[in-house]
Design a protein around this motif. Structure first.
Motif, PDB file in Angstrom:
ATOM      1  N   VAL A   5       0.694  -1.333  -0.026  1.00 41.82           N
ATOM      2  CA  VAL A   5       0.028  -0.064   0.129  1.00 41.82           C
ATOM      3  C   VAL A   5       0.789   1.283  -0.041  1.00 41.82           C
ATOM      4  O   VAL A   5       0.567   2.249  -0.676  1.00 41.82           O
ATOM      5  CB  VAL A   5      -1.091  -0.097   1.190  1.00 41.82           C
ATOM      6  N   CYS A   6       1.978   1.261   0.782  1.00 35.97           N
ATOM      7  CA  CYS A   6       2.813   2.418   0.829  1.00 35.97           C
ATOM      8  C   CYS A   6       3.295   2.573  -0.594  1.00 35.97           C
ATOM      9  O   CYS A   6       3.419   3.929  -0.963  1.00 35.97           O
ATOM     10  CB  CYS A   6       3.934   2.069   1.714  1.00 35.97           C
ATOM     11  N   PHE A   7       3.922   1.811  -1.315  1.00 37.79           N
ATOM     12  CA  PHE A   7       4.565   1.992  -2.593  1.00 37.79           C
ATOM     13  C   PHE A   7       3.571   2.518  -3.472  1.00 37.79           C
ATOM     14  O   PHE A   7       4.036   3.231  -4.453  1.00 37.79           O
ATOM     15  CB  PHE A   7       5.176   0.637  -2.967  1.00 37.79           C
ATOM     16  N   SER A   8       2.292   2.030  -3.443  1.00 34.07           N
ATOM     17  CA  SER A   8       1.127   2.446  -4.379  1.00 34.07           C
ATOM     18  C   SER A   8       0.430   3.735  -3.982  1.00 34.07           C
ATOM     19  O   SER A   8      -0.389   4.121  -4.655  1.00 34.07           O
ATOM     20  CB  SER A   8       0.453   1.529  -4.752  1.00 34.07           C
ATOM     21  N   GLY A   9       0.746   4.100  -2.494  1.00 31.97           N
ATOM     22  CA  GLY A   9      -0.244   5.319  -1.883  1.00 31.97           C
ATOM     23  C   GLY A   9       0.429   6.471  -2.061  1.00 31.97           C
ATOM     24  O   GLY A   9       1.578   6.765  -2.665  1.00 31.97           O
ATOM     25  N   SER A  10      -0.198   7.356  -1.237  1.00 33.41           N
ATOM     26  CA  SER A  10       0.343   8.943  -1.416  1.00 33.41           C
ATOM     27  C   SER A  10       1.342   8.950  -0.208  1.00 33.41           C
ATOM     28  O   SER A  10       1.575   8.186   0.530  1.00 33.41           O
ATOM     29  CB  SER A  10      -0.859   9.777  -1.013  1.00 33.41           C
ATOM     30  N   LYS A  11       1.997  10.195  -0.371  1.00 32.30           N
ATOM     31  CA  LYS A  11       3.083  10.452   0.630  1.00 32.30           C
ATOM     32  C   LYS A  11       2.426  10.650   2.087  1.00 32.30           C
ATOM     33  O   LYS A  11       3.237  10.176   3.037  1.00 32.30           O
ATOM     34  CB  LYS A  11       3.649  11.990   0.279  1.00 32.30           C
ATOM     35  N   GLN A  12       1.431  11.156   2.090  1.00 33.17           N
ATOM     36  CA  GLN A  12       0.682  11.156   3.377  1.00 33.17           C
ATOM     37  C   GLN A  12       0.448   9.718   4.279  1.00 33.17           C
ATOM     38  O   GLN A  12       0.704   9.297   5.288  1.00 33.17           O
ATOM     39  CB  GLN A  12      -0.913  11.804   3.371  1.00 33.17           C
ATOM     40  N   THR A  13       0.100   8.821   3.139  1.00 28.52           N
ATOM     41  CA  THR A  13      -0.011   7.455   3.594  1.00 28.52           C
ATOM     42  C   THR A  13       1.243   6.594   4.005  1.00 28.52           C
ATOM     43  O   THR A  13       1.446   5.920   5.230  1.00 28.52           O
ATOM     44  CB  THR A  13      -0.772   6.389   2.586  1.00 28.52           C
ATOM     45  N   ARG A  14       2.631   7.078   3.221  1.00 26.73           N
ATOM     46  CA  ARG A  14       3.491   6.708   3.806  1.00 26.73           C
ATOM     47  C   ARG A  14       4.148   7.166   5.029  1.00 26.73           C
ATOM     48  O   ARG A  14       4.727   6.537   5.886  1.00 26.73           O
ATOM     49  CB  ARG A  14       4.931   6.775   2.495  1.00 26.73           C
ATOM     50  N   GLN A  15       4.006   8.386   5.318  1.00 27.95           N
ATOM     51  CA  GLN A  15       4.183   8.972   6.416  1.00 27.95           C
ATOM     52  C   GLN A  15       3.464   8.348   7.661  1.00 27.95           C
ATOM     53  O   GLN A  15       4.257   8.193   8.712  1.00 27.95           O
ATOM     54  CB  GLN A  15       4.044  10.661   6.486  1.00 27.95           C
ATOM     55  N   LYS A  16       2.475   8.082   7.567  1.00 31.63           N
ATOM     56  CA  LYS A  16       1.577   7.495   8.473  1.00 31.63           C
ATOM     57  C   LYS A  16       2.007   6.248   8.923  1.00 31.63           C
ATOM     58  O   LYS A  16       2.103   5.706  10.015  1.00 31.63           O
ATOM     59  CB  LYS A  16      -0.061   7.441   8.230  1.00 31.63           C
ATOM     60  N   ALA A  17       2.338   5.281   7.857  1.00 26.82           N
ATOM     61  CA  ALA A  17       2.775   4.219   7.938  1.00 26.82           C
ATOM     62  C   ALA A  17       4.155   4.170   8.761  1.00 26.82           C
ATOM     63  O   ALA A  17       4.402   3.114   9.707  1.00 26.82           O
ATOM     64  CB  ALA A  17       3.240   3.313   6.772  1.00 26.82           C
ATOM     65  N   VAL A  18       5.125   4.910   8.513  1.00 26.28           N
ATOM     66  CA  VAL A  18       6.424   5.048   9.017  1.00 26.28           C
ATOM     67  C   VAL A  18       6.206   5.409  10.376  1.00 26.28           C
ATOM     68  O   VAL A  18       6.947   4.873  11.285  1.00 26.28           O
ATOM     69  CB  VAL A  18       7.456   6.028   8.183  1.00 26.28           C
ATOM     70  N   SER A  19       5.329   6.406  10.586  1.00 30.26           N
ATOM     71  CA  SER A  19       5.190   6.977  11.961  1.00 30.26           C
ATOM     72  C   SER A  19       4.721   5.939  13.421  1.00 30.26           C
ATOM     73  O   SER A  19       5.081   5.959  14.394  1.00 30.26           O
ATOM     74  CB  SER A  19       4.351   8.273  12.167  1.00 30.26           C
ATOM     75  N   THR A  20       3.718   5.181  12.765  1.00 29.83           N
ATOM     76  CA  THR A  20       3.262   4.344  13.554  1.00 29.83           C
ATOM     77  C   THR A  20       3.902   2.998  13.546  1.00 29.83           C
ATOM     78  O   THR A  20       3.591   2.091  14.494  1.00 29.83           O
ATOM     79  CB  THR A  20       1.818   4.204  13.045  1.00 29.83           C
ATOM     80  N   CYS A  21       4.642   2.626  12.364  1.00 27.83           N
ATOM     81  CA  CYS A  21       4.805   1.072  12.234  1.00 27.83           C
ATOM     82  C   CYS A  21       6.605   1.037  12.833  1.00 27.83           C
ATOM     83  O   CYS A  21       6.851  -0.020  13.258  1.00 27.83           O
ATOM     84  CB  CYS A  21       5.077   0.782  10.943  1.00 27.83           C
ATOM     85  N   THR A  22       7.109   2.225  13.055  1.00 31.07           N
ATOM     86  CA  THR A  22       8.570   2.221  13.151  1.00 31.07           C
ATOM     87  C   THR A  22       8.746   1.816  14.580  1.00 31.07           C
ATOM     88  O   THR A  22       9.535   0.809  14.858  1.00 31.07           O
ATOM     89  CB  THR A  22       9.278   3.668  12.923  1.00 31.07           C
ATOM     90  N   PRO A  23       8.236   2.321  15.633  1.00 32.66           N
ATOM     91  CA  PRO A  23       8.216   1.921  17.121  1.00 32.66           C
ATOM     92  C   PRO A  23       7.846   0.179  17.003  1.00 32.66           C
ATOM     93  O   PRO A  23       8.491  -0.359  17.833  1.00 32.66           O
ATOM     94  CB  PRO A  23       7.391   2.667  17.916  1.00 32.66           C
TER      95      PRO A  23
END
Length: 309
Positions: free
Chosen positions: A221-239
């Protein structure tokens, strides 16, 4: 031959003479335990008090922090007493209780991390249906399932070990370990070994498999999604990923030093490796989630700002 009912205590042989340094070690461990309890309790309080944090992700975090308190309390008070003691023994009932606490802690941790990854998958891959798919009732069921599954599996593990006839009572560790007790058995341990493999596969491999699957879907989803989606994924999935990697390394260290011959490794190093998963993880999680999640950061700022004013 001694059986489990006749063994009234176990001797822990991994403690070494530290002389006056034991008081320094005691203070270090005491400070570490206070930090673990303080940081986890504060984050639990923030999540419980702030209604805006009564969301699925924070409910799962609350369960994770409660488990950190549970696991560290199953180890630290005992370690603190043993460091100051000249005789390193533990009664048989307390030994099996400690095994139960530490093993359920590890099982709940893996299960918690698995359901948290599924929650992030729904939030990122199905944002419009998220609240319908992950209602608070389902969150409660997932949390209850994580705890009950771990408790049931470990109850059987400790029951099987408790019924074994033992030929000794010497454990070469600083705390009680189920594998060390099984090695003391005078009888056939095939049932224990098979059940141990099956329970490990159920808890570890199923949990890690679910986590890998959800992150594959999130990456797609991140590769095909928007920049906002990628940022949300990074912020919540990193920890979450950092917590999983840290805990997995800790479990690997524990397995390596328990199952394989590490006679050339210094005793202090072996002790640190065996303690890593239940000392670093309870402190790592509140720090990681407190720093990485913007919502919790903002809540901390508001609380401290109000107090300062």
């Amino acid at each position: 031959m001694l059986n489990s009912t006749q063994v009234s205590y176990f001797t822990l042989g991994a403690y070494f003479d530290t002389k006056q340094v034991k008081y320094v070690l005691f203070l270090i461990l005491l400070c570490l335990y206070v930090l673990i309890v303080g940081s986890n309790v504060l984050l639990i309080m923030v999540i419980c008090v702030k209604r805006s944090l009564h969301e699925p992700m924070y409910m799962f975090l609350c369960s994770l922090f409660v488990n950190e308190l549970y696991g560290s309390t199953g180890l630290f008070p005992f370690l603190l007493v043993q460091i100051l003691s000249d005789v390193h023994i533990i009664s048989a009932p307390l030994c099996f209780l400690q095994i139960f606490c530490l093993y359920t802690y590890a099982g709940v941790e893996f299960c918690n991390l698995a359901v948290m990854s599924y929650d992030r998958y729904l939030a990122i891959c199905h944002p419009l249906q998220y609240h319908a798919l992950m209602s608070l009732k389902k969150v409660a069921l997932f949390i209850a399932a994580a705890w009950i599954t771990a408790f049931l599996i470990v109850t059987t593990t400790t029951s099987l070990s408790f019924s074994l006839p033992l030929c000794g009572n010497f454990i070469n560790k600083v705390y009680c370990d189920n594998y060390s007790i099984v090695k003391l058995a005078c009888s056939d341990t095939t049932v224990n070994n098979i059940y141990g493999l099956i329970s490990t596969a159920l808890v570890v491999f199923v949990s890690v498999g679910l986590i890998l699957y959800t992150y594959m879907r999130i990456l797609k989803v991140c590769f095909s999604g928007s920049k906002q989606t990628r940022q949300k994924a990074v912020s919540t999935c990193t920890p979450h990923l950092a917590s999983l990697v840290n805990f997995s390394f800790g479990i690997c260290f524990e397995v390596l030093q328990s199952r394989f011959n590490m006679s050339s490794t210094p005793g202090a190093v072996k002790v640190l490796l065996s303690l890593y998963y239940v000392t670093c993880q309870p402190l790592f999680n509140p720090v990681m989630y407190g720093v990485k999640l913007s919502t919790i950061r903002s809540m901390w700022k508001r609380l401290f700002w109000v107090k300062l004013k």
